[in-house]
Design an enzyme around this catalytic site. Sequence first.
Site, PDB file in Angstrom:
ATOM      1  CG  ASP A  50     -12.472  -7.993  85.685  1.00  0.00           C
ATOM      2  OD1 ASP A  50     -12.517  -6.950  85.011  1.00  0.00           O
ATOM      3  OD2 ASP A  50     -13.426  -8.419  86.349  1.00  0.00           O
ATOM      4  CB  ILE A  51     -12.451  -7.528  91.194  1.00  0.00           C
ATOM      5  CG1 ILE A  51     -11.164  -6.780  91.563  1.00  0.00           C
ATOM      6  CG2 ILE A  51     -13.155  -8.037  92.458  1.00  0.00           C
ATOM      7  CD1 ILE A  51     -11.386  -5.532  92.400  1.00  0.00           C
TER       8      ILE A  51
ATOM      9  CD  GLU B 286     -14.958  -4.565  87.233  1.00  0.00           C
ATOM     10  OE1 GLU B 286     -15.737  -5.374  86.710  1.00  0.00           O
ATOM     11  OE2 GLU B 286     -15.107  -3.331  87.150  1.00  0.00           O
TER      12      GLU B 286
END
Length: 319
Positions: free
Chosen positions: A192-193, A235
């Site tokens: 995950d960003i 994301e």
Amino acid sequence: MNQIDFKEFHWMVSMINSIDAGLIVLDNDYVIESWNGFMYHHSNIHAADAKGKNIFDIFQDLDKSWFMRKVEAVKTIQNQSFITWEQKPYIFPFKNYRPITGTVEHMHQNVTILPLPSLTGSIDQICLIIYDVTDIAANRMELQKANSQLEKLTKTDPLTQIDNRNGLAVNVDLANKRYKMQQTVSSLVMLDIDHFKQINDTHGHPAGDAILQQLAAIIKESMRENDSVARYGGEEFAIILHNTTSNKASHFVERLRKAIEDTEFALQETVIKVTISFGIAQISTKGGDNKAWMEAADKALYQAKRQGRNQGVVYESMD
């Protein structure tokens, strides 16, 4: 031969030469005894030049051992046999000149092999009937191509051009089945960003989209050919590493984490730095529970975020 017999013979020959199908009669030595107009028109070999010749001399690229097995089987069982274009697109390399199916180089053919018993019951000749099914084959192939493209679309994320959630589900299921059948261990990595909402709020959604595209490209370059990556949503991405324990997956994750941290994501003149959090879960030794495997990787991901982000965490207790 009387007059009636001669007339019957004449119109039978005329009919055979006029039908829209190829007709060849071969003796037991594969020598051509009959060759109709269809064969002449598509091979450009006149009947007078074909008769008395061995079929393997006329068609030198014909797979001799395969063809002989087919013919000898017909003679043995004394019953007809069929060869469809799905089994072998064509036996005789005739060019396709039909305008509708002009993209297909060769005529696609269905072939019937018939035993011709003599008066004593022995099989001294066989007959080949060749049907031009190019239009049917081309339409079927176009339909299959369209269905394949549609299937790909349903499993592809339009922004990043990698698998979407549907594609991930398919690959997770395949990995579990492979484990059950072959004991092939795989690891699932959810990533995950970090602070992606802040990136969107500060730089706008076009910048966020550009980062997602560049990130997908970096992940694909880092993977092996048999691994897979998907955009799970927003994301969040997922990677399946085949033949990989969670320990080895941790080494892969650390290299990828460092590569992303060192990357300058560019949108026009704006440079954005990005970090990623990772959750790693090795396939369960119980196997078969796709949801549990994905939930384990997801739990490890959120543990990485709670521990300060920009790191990888291995889920330790799937079993």
